[in-house]
Write an enzyme that holds these catalytic residues in place. Structure first.
Site, PDB file in Angstrom:
ATOM      1  N   ASN A 437       0.835  -1.197   0.000  1.00  0.00           N
ATOM      2  CA  ASN A 437       0.000   0.000   0.000  1.00  0.00           C
ATOM      3  C   ASN A 437       0.874   1.253   0.000  1.00  0.00           C
ATOM      4  O   ASN A 437       1.591   1.515   0.975  1.00  0.00           O
ATOM      5  CB  ASN A 437      -0.905   0.033   1.233  1.00  0.00           C
ATOM      6  CG  ASN A 437      -1.639   1.364   1.365  1.00  0.00           C
ATOM      7  OD1 ASN A 437      -2.615   1.613   0.668  1.00  0.00           O
ATOM      8  ND2 ASN A 437      -1.152   2.246   2.230  1.00  0.00           N
ATOM      9  N   GLU A 438       0.841   1.990  -1.095  1.00  0.00           N
ATOM     10  CA  GLU A 438       1.403   3.343  -1.235  1.00  0.00           C
ATOM     11  C   GLU A 438       2.929   3.424  -1.101  1.00  0.00           C
ATOM     12  O   GLU A 438       3.477   4.514  -0.937  1.00  0.00           O
ATOM     13  CB  GLU A 438       0.721   4.323  -0.262  1.00  0.00           C
ATOM     14  CG  GLU A 438      -0.755   4.533  -0.594  1.00  0.00           C
ATOM     15  CD  GLU A 438      -1.427   5.589   0.258  1.00  0.00           C
ATOM     16  OE1 GLU A 438      -0.848   6.025   1.262  1.00  0.00           O
ATOM     17  OE2 GLU A 438      -2.564   5.982  -0.079  1.00  0.00           O
ATOM     18  N   ASP A 439       3.615   2.297  -1.192  1.00  0.00           N
ATOM     19  CA  ASP A 439       5.073   2.367  -1.114  1.00  0.00           C
ATOM     20  C   ASP A 439       5.673   2.991  -2.374  1.00  0.00           C
ATOM     21  O   ASP A 439       6.677   3.719  -2.304  1.00  0.00           O
ATOM     22  CB  ASP A 439       5.665   0.976  -0.873  1.00  0.00           C
ATOM     23  CG  ASP A 439       5.344   0.460   0.521  1.00  0.00           C
ATOM     24  OD1 ASP A 439       4.580   1.130   1.236  1.00  0.00           O
ATOM     25  OD2 ASP A 439       5.853  -0.606   0.892  1.00  0.00           O
ATOM     26  N   SER A 487      -0.327  -0.639  -4.655  1.00  0.00           N
ATOM     27  CA  SER A 487      -1.514   0.199  -4.820  1.00  0.00           C
ATOM     28  C   SER A 487      -1.225   1.561  -4.201  1.00  0.00           C
ATOM     29  O   SER A 487      -0.929   1.646  -3.007  1.00  0.00           O
ATOM     30  CB  SER A 487      -2.713  -0.456  -4.135  1.00  0.00           C
ATOM     31  OG  SER A 487      -3.881   0.328  -4.301  1.00  0.00           O
TER      32      SER A 487
END
Length: 827
Positions: A437-439, A487
Site C-alpha cells: 500500500n502506497e510504497d 496500490s
C-alpha cells in the site's frame, strides 16, 4: 490425526529484568490469567490492571506496555498413549512478534515475524505427565529500534515510528492517521499439539473453468508427511457438489512426498459475486488410508469461477482498462477498504466478522480491499466472504514506507508470503494479490521504472520484494490469480515497465487531492482513474458512539478528547474548510456532527456517482472500481470510516448503498454545462424503465415535469438527457427511475453551496405502515434527512432527500415513533 488444543491454563506477567529469566518463569508472584489466542493488553484489562484503552485519553497511559517484555507459561499433561504416535508436532499459528519458546526447559523456537506460523517436531522433548511451555515476548518497539540502528538507520515513511519498517508486525499497531498506538504482544493465534502417523500437510487445487463455463478441470496436488512408524498405502479424493452429492472421485497410490490427482467436472455450478449470481461451494475431501484404515483426512471448500484482470485498449481515452472479470462478466467493483476491525484483533469473533461483512453486502459493496498495513485476516473472514460473495483485493503487508531489503528481511518476507498464500489460495473471494500500500507513492522520484534489476542498490530497495520475491511466490504457489506490484500503481499494455503512480490512464489510483490536498469534493468527477482503490472524507461518528469514549464535559466541538480521537494530524483543520465552504457552521456538538456527516455523505456520493457513470460498456470501461477509504474502524474515532467501531453506520453508508445499487440514476451540472441525466443498469440483460424528471421550487411548488420510456443496455451506465439549469437558487431537480411502476432509484440536484440556500421547514412526517416499515414524506423539499433513534435500529435507507408527492418507504425493525429524532439540512 489427534488434535490437542493448548489454549487453557495460560498465565502471563511482566518480565522482571532484575532476576534471571528461568527464575522469573518459576516465580510465584504477579502472574495473571492469560487468554490464548490473546494479547497482553486485553488480559491486563480483564485483571483490572489498566483502564479501558479506548476511553478518553487512556491511550497515552498505556504506552509502557509496548516497551516491556512479557512472559507466558502453561502446563499440559500427556499420557503414554499420547506419546506413542509416530510424530508429535507443536504448532504456533501466530506469535506477536519477537518470541522465544521453551518446552520442558529446552529452547525450541525464536520467532521474529507475527505472520509466520510454526510447526515443530517435539516428540523427543515431550514426557509422560506434565509438560511445561514457556514463551518470552520481547518489546517489538525496542527490538525494532535496535534493528533500525544496526541496518542503516531511519527510512522514509508515513505514519508510525520509523522502526516499524524493520519489524514484521501489523504496521497499524504503531499508530496510523485513524488508529491509536497499541504495541501488542502475545500468542495472537492458536497453539495446539498434533499427533499422527501420516499427515496431509497441504492440498492445492488450482482448478480451471473452461472458457465456455460449461466444465472444469481440477488438478489436485497433495503433500503428505509420514511419521516414524507408518507409510500410507493409498490416497482418495472426492468432490461433493453444493448439495452434498458426490460428483467425482479417484483413488491412487501415495507417492513419496507429493501425489497428483486430476478430476473433471462436466457441469459446473459457478461461484459469483453477490448481486451477480449465487455462491455455491464445493467440498473436496482427501483421505489417506493404509490396511488398518483411515490415517488422516482433509476438507477443502472451493468456489469454482473463472477470473481475469482485464487491461485492454479503450475507445476514446488513452491508456488501458483495469477491471475484474468473473465468469466472463465484467464487474464494476464498488466497495471499500478494510482495516483490522480492532486494535486488539483477538477481540473479533465470528459473529462480529459476520456483522461487518453483512453491512458490506447490504451496502451493495462488491469488493473489499484488505489493506497492507494490517493483517492477513482470520480464516473466518475469508470463509464468510466466500459464503457471501464479497470479492477481496488482498494486499501483502507493507504500507506507506521504504522498506529495507537486507538478506534476513527478504528471507522473512518470503517465508511469510509462502505461508499465507498457501493458507488463503483456495478462497474464491480473493481475486488479486497486491504487493503493498502506497510504497511506490512514497518512493516518488526514487522509483525509476527503467531500472529492472539490482534494486537493493537503489533508494527504493524493496522493489526486489514487490517485483521479484512476491510475484515469484504467487506464480509458484497460486498461478490462477493476478498479482499487482502495489496500490496505487500504473502498469498496462502501453506502460510495460510501469509508469508514474499518479497516472490515471492505467492501473489503480488513490485520489487524495480531495481531503489531503484541499480540492473541493465537487471535483471528484475530474479525478477519475481506471480503478480508484482509495478515496475518502472524514466524519465524526454518531453521538451514541462519542458517549462511549468521551465524558459529558467534553461533548463540544474541538474538545481535547474529540481532537485526541482524530488521529489525522491535520484532521480538524482539514474538516473545517469543507464545512465552511458548503454548509452553515453549527456551534453545538450534534449540529457539528451532522455537518461533518453531511459533507462525507455528499462527497462520497458525488465521487461514486461520477465514476460509476464512466462504466460505459465494452471497450469503454473508463473507471471500473471505486473503493471508499474506509469501511470500518479499529476503535471509536473520527475518521474516514463509513461505519464506526460499534457498527453504527454514518449517513454516508446509505448514500453509498444507493449509488452502488443494481439500478442508479444521476443528475449533474458542472460549471457552465447544462444538466445531464444518466442511469446505470446493473443487470446482465437490457431493462426497460420509465424516467421521470421533475423540478420544484423550495416552497414545494412543482415547476416542471416530464417522463419518457427508456431501455438501458446491460451492465453499464447510459447517458439519457440534457436539460437546462433553472435560474437562481430557488429550485431542486429530481430524477426517478421506475421499473414495472415501482421506484427503483432516485437522484436530486440542488443549487450549491448549500449554505446560501434559505430552506423553509419541509414539514417532514413519518407514518408507520406496519411493524417493520415506515413512510417518510415532506411538503417542501428536504435535504439530508437523517433518522436516528436509540437501540441501533437497522434502517434499509437513511440520509434521504425527500420531495413533495414522493413518499419513501423505509424498512426498520423495532421502530418507535416517540424515540426517533429527525434532522435535516437547515434544521
Amino acid at each position: 490425526m489427534n488434535y490437542r488444543d493448548l489454549s487453557a491454563g495460560w498465565q502471563l506477567k511482566q518480565r522482571n529484568a532484575e532476576i534471571a529469566l528461568n527464575d522469573d518463569f518459576v516465580s510465584a508472584d504477579t502472574w495473571i490469567a492469560a487468554s490464548v489466542p490473546g494479547v497482553v493488553q486485553l488480559d491486563l484489562l480483564a485483571a483490572g490492571k489498566i483502564p479501558a484503552p479506548f476511553e478518553g485519553l487512556n491511550e497515552t497511559q498505556l504506552q509502557w506496555i509496548g516497551e516491556c517484555d512479557w512472559l507466558y507459561r502453561t502446563t499440559f499433561s500427556l499420557t503414554a498413549e499420547d506419546l506413542a504416535h509416530g510424530a508429535l508436532q507443536l504448532c504456533f499459528d501466530g506469535l506477536d512478534t519477537y518470541a522465544t519458546v521453551w518446552l520442558n526447559d529446552t529452547q525450541i523456537l525464536q520467532s521474529d515475524n507475527m505472520f509466520v506460523p510454526y510447526r515443530l517436531d517435539v516428540k523427543a522433548l515431550l514426557q509422560e505427565g506434565n509438560n511445561e511451555l514457556h514463551i518470552l515476548f520481547e518489546s517489538a518497539l525496542l527490538r525494532g529500534k535496535e534493528l533500525e540502528e544496526q541496518n542503516g538507520g531511519k527510512l522514509p515513511l508515513w505514519n508510525g515510528d520509523s522502526s516499524r519498517l524493520y519489524v514484521r508486525k501489523a504496521q497499524y499497531h504503531y499508530g496510523w492517521d485513524w488508529g491509536p498506538i497499541f504495541m501488542t504482544a502475545g500468542p495472537w493465534r492458536a497453539i495446539h499439539l498434533e499427533a499422527y502417523e501420516v499427515r496431509i500437510a497441504d492440498v492445492h487445487c488450482p482448478y480451471e473453468v473452461a472458457e465456455d463455463l460449461s466444465s472444469a478441470l481440477l488438478p489436485i496436488h497433495v503433500q503428505i508427511e509420514n511419521g516414524e512408524r507408518s507409510t500410507a498405502a493409498e490416497l482418495s479424493v472426492a468432490l461433493y457438489n453444493p448439495a452434498g452429492v458426490l460428483v467425482a472421485e479417484q483413488t491412487v497410490p501415495v507417492q513419496s512426498e507429493r501425489t497428483d490427482v486430476q478430476l473433471t467436472l462436466e457441469q459446473v455450478e459457478l461461484w459469483w459475486p453477490h448481486g451477480y449470481g449465487e455462491q455455491p461451494l464445493y467440498r473436496l475431501e482427501t483421505i489417506v488410508r493404509d490396511a488398518q484404515g483411515v490415517l488422516d483426512q482433509h476438507s477443502l471448500v472451493l468456489g469454482l469461477r473463472r477470473l481475469g484482470l482485464i487491461q485492454h485498449a479503450l475507445q476514446d481515452e488513452p491508456g488501458s482498462s483495469f477491471y475484474f472479470e468473473i465468469n466472463n462478466t465484467p464487474i464494476f467493483c464498488g466497495g471499500a477498504n478494510w482495516i483490522p476491525a480492532d486494535s486488539f484483533t483477538t477481540s473479533i469473533d465470528r459473529a462480529r466478522y459476520r456483522q461487518w461483512l453483512q453491512l458490506a453486502v447490504d451496502g451493495n459493496m462488491t469488493m473489499l480491499r484488505v489493506w497492507g498495513g494490517g493483517i492477513f485476516e482470520d480464516a473466518t473472514f475469508y470463509e464468510l466472504c466466500d459464503e457471501m460473495g464479497i470479492l477481496i483485493w488482498q494486499d501483502f503487508l507493507f504500507g506507506c514506507g521504504i522498506y529495507p531489503a537486507v538478506d534476513w528481511f527478504k528471507q522473512s518476507v518470503r517465508t511469510e508470503a509462502e505461508a499465507n498464500v498457501r493458507l488463503l489460495r483456495h478462497h474464491p473471494s480473493i481475486v488479486l494479490w497486491c504487493g503493498n500500500n502506497e510504497d511506490y507513492a512514497i518512493a516518488g522520484p526514487k522509483y525509476d521504472p527503467t531500472v529492472t534489476e539490482n534494486f537493493e542498490e537503489t533508494a527504493f530497495p524493496a522493489r526486489v520484494i514487490y517485483e521479484q520475491i512476491l510475484p515469484q511466490v504467487c506464480a509458484q504457489l497460486d498461478p490462477t490469480r493476478p498479482y499487482w506490484p502495489g496500490s496505487p500503481f500504473g502498469h498496462g499494455p502501453n506502460h510495460p515497465q510501469g509508469s508514474k503512480v499518479d497516472d490515471t490512464t492505467v492501473g489503480d489510483t488513490h485520489v487524495w487531492t480531495v481531503w489531503h490536498g484541499g480540492v473541493a469534493y465537487q471535483d471528484y468527477y475530474k479525478l477519475a482513474g481506471r480503478f480508484v482503490s482509495e478515496f475518502g472524507m472524514e466524519a465524526f461518528p454518531v453521538m451514541e458512539t462519542i458517549k462511549e469514549f468521551a465524558p459529558e464535559s467534553e461533548w463540544y466541538p474541538q474538545s481535547r478528547t474529540l481532537d485526541f480521537h482524530n488521529k489525522d494530524a491535520g484532521g480538524p483543520r482539514r474538516l473545517a474548510p469543507y464545512i465552511v465552504d458548503n454548509v452553515r457552521v453549527a456551534a453545538d456538538l450534534p449540529g457539528y456532527i451532522y455537518n461533518t456527516q453531511f459533507i462525507q455523505s455528499e462527497a462520497l456520493g458525488s465521487a461514486i456517482r461520477g465514476w460509476r457513470r464512466r462504466w460505459q460498456g465494452p471497450g469503454r470501461e473508463y473507471t471500473a472500481g471505486a473503493l471508499v477509504w474506509q469501511l470500518n474502524d479499529c476503535w471509536p474515532v473520527t475518521s474516514w470510516a463509513v461505519v464506526d467501531y460499534y457498527l453504527r453506520p454514518k449517513p454516508a453508508y446509505y448514500t453509498i448503498k444507493r449509488e452502488l445499487a443494481r439500478y442508479a440514476v444521476g443528475l449533474a451540472q458542472h460549471e457552465s454545462e447544462p444538466v445531464h441525466a444518466w442511469a446505470v443498469n446493473g443487470e446482465q440483460r437490457e431493462v426497460q424503465f420509465e424516467l421521470e424528471l421533475r423540478t420544484w421550487n423550495l416552497a414545494g411548488e412543482l415547476l416542471d415535469e416530464q417522463s419518457q420510456t427508456i431501455v438501458l443496455p446491460p451492465n453499464q451506465a447510459s447517458e439519457l438527457a440534457t436539460l437546462s439549469r433553472p435560474q437562481g437558487e430557488n429550485w431542486v431537480m429530481q430524477a426517478r427511475l421506475l421499473k414495472d411502476k415501482a421506484i427503483v432509484a432516485r437522484a436530486t440536484l440542488w443549487p450549491e453551496p448549500f449554505k446560501y440556500l434559505s430552506l423553509p421547514d419541509p414539514e417532514i412526517e413519518i407514518e408507520q405502515i406496519d411493524e417493520n416499515s415506515i413512510s417518510v414524506t415532506a411538503k417542501r423539499p428536504a435535504k439530508g434527512v437523517w433518522l436516528n433513534a436509540p437501540g441501533n435500529l437497522t434502517w434499509s435507507d437513511n440520509m434521504l432527500d425527500v420531495l413533495p408527492n414522493d413518499p419513501q418507504i423505509i424498512q426498520v425493525k423495532g421502530y418507535d415513533a416517540s424515540s426517533v429524532e429527525i434532522t435535516w439540512l437547515g434544521k
